[in-house]
Design a protein around this motif. Structure first.
Motif, short mmCIF file in Angstrom:
data_model
loop_
_atom_site.label_atom_id
_atom_site.label_comp_id
_atom_site.label_asym_id
_atom_site.label_seq_id
_atom_site.Cartn_x
_atom_site.Cartn_y
_atom_site.Cartn_z
N ALA A 1 46.17 -13.21 21.44
CA ALA A 1 47.24 -14.12 22.08
C ALA A 1 47.30 -14.06 23.68
O ALA A 1 47.03 -15.05 24.21
N ARG A 2 46.89 -12.65 23.93
CA ARG A 2 46.92 -12.48 25.47
C ARG A 2 45.69 -13.27 26.06
O ARG A 2 45.69 -13.77 27.27
N ASN A 3 44.60 -13.25 25.46
CA ASN A 3 43.20 -13.83 25.89
C ASN A 3 43.59 -15.40 25.91
O ASN A 3 43.08 -16.20 27.12
N ILE A 4 43.86 -15.90 24.91
CA ILE A 4 44.23 -17.46 24.77
C ILE A 4 45.17 -18.01 25.82
O ILE A 4 44.84 -18.93 26.58
N ILE A 5 46.16 -17.14 26.03
CA ILE A 5 47.12 -17.78 26.98
C ILE A 5 46.88 -17.56 28.28
O ILE A 5 46.71 -18.49 29.13
N PHE B 1 44.03 -20.58 28.79
CA PHE B 1 44.68 -21.78 29.22
C PHE B 1 45.58 -21.79 30.42
O PHE B 1 45.48 -22.94 31.29
N TRP B 2 46.16 -20.65 30.76
CA TRP B 2 46.88 -20.54 32.04
C TRP B 2 45.84 -20.86 33.27
O TRP B 2 46.11 -21.58 34.41
N VAL C 1 39.67 -13.31 34.48
CA VAL C 1 40.12 -13.92 33.37
C VAL C 1 39.73 -13.09 31.97
O VAL C 1 40.20 -13.07 31.02
N ASP C 2 38.52 -12.64 32.11
CA ASP C 2 37.81 -11.88 30.85
C ASP C 2 38.26 -10.53 31.12
O ASP C 2 37.54 -9.87 29.95
N MET D 1 53.53 -13.14 30.68
CA MET D 1 52.61 -13.21 29.82
C MET D 1 53.30 -12.76 28.43
O MET D 1 53.04 -13.42 27.25
N ARG D 2 54.35 -12.09 28.25
CA ARG D 2 54.83 -11.35 27.03
C ARG D 2 55.55 -12.65 26.35
O ARG D 2 55.28 -12.92 25.07
#
Length: 82
Positions: free
Chosen positions: A34-38, A41-42, A54-55, A69-70
């Motif tokens: 979820a953190r990676n996808i968000i 997209f951000w 980003v990575d 983020m949370r």
């Protein structure tokens, strides 16, 4: 030996079950997913991720705005896609 993900939790495959679906369900349940996808997209929308680079999603590289983020991760996790 039954196939297991890296955390060694047995996924409990049955012979007639599609293993790809079970593996995909396991992947999207992980917090880092979820953190990676968000973050991606951000970064795509705003030109810079909440976590930079980003990575680099890891516990020792915190988000610039952890409450944001949370909140976004909780919202994504609560969303169901039909």
């Amino acid at each position: 030996m039954s196939p297991r993900p890296l955390d060694r939790a047995d996924l409990g495959f049955s012979k007639d079950e599609d293993r790809r679906i079970k593996a995909a369900q396991w992947i999207v349940r992980q917090d880092d997913f979820a953190r990676n996808i968000i973050n991606r997209f951000w970064a795509r929308c705003f030109g810079q991720g909440i976590v930079e680079p980003v990575d680099d999603i890891r516990s020792t590289n915190p988000a610039k705005n952890e409450p944001l983020m949370r909140s976004l991760c909780e919202d994504l996790s609560a969303t169901t896609f039909a």
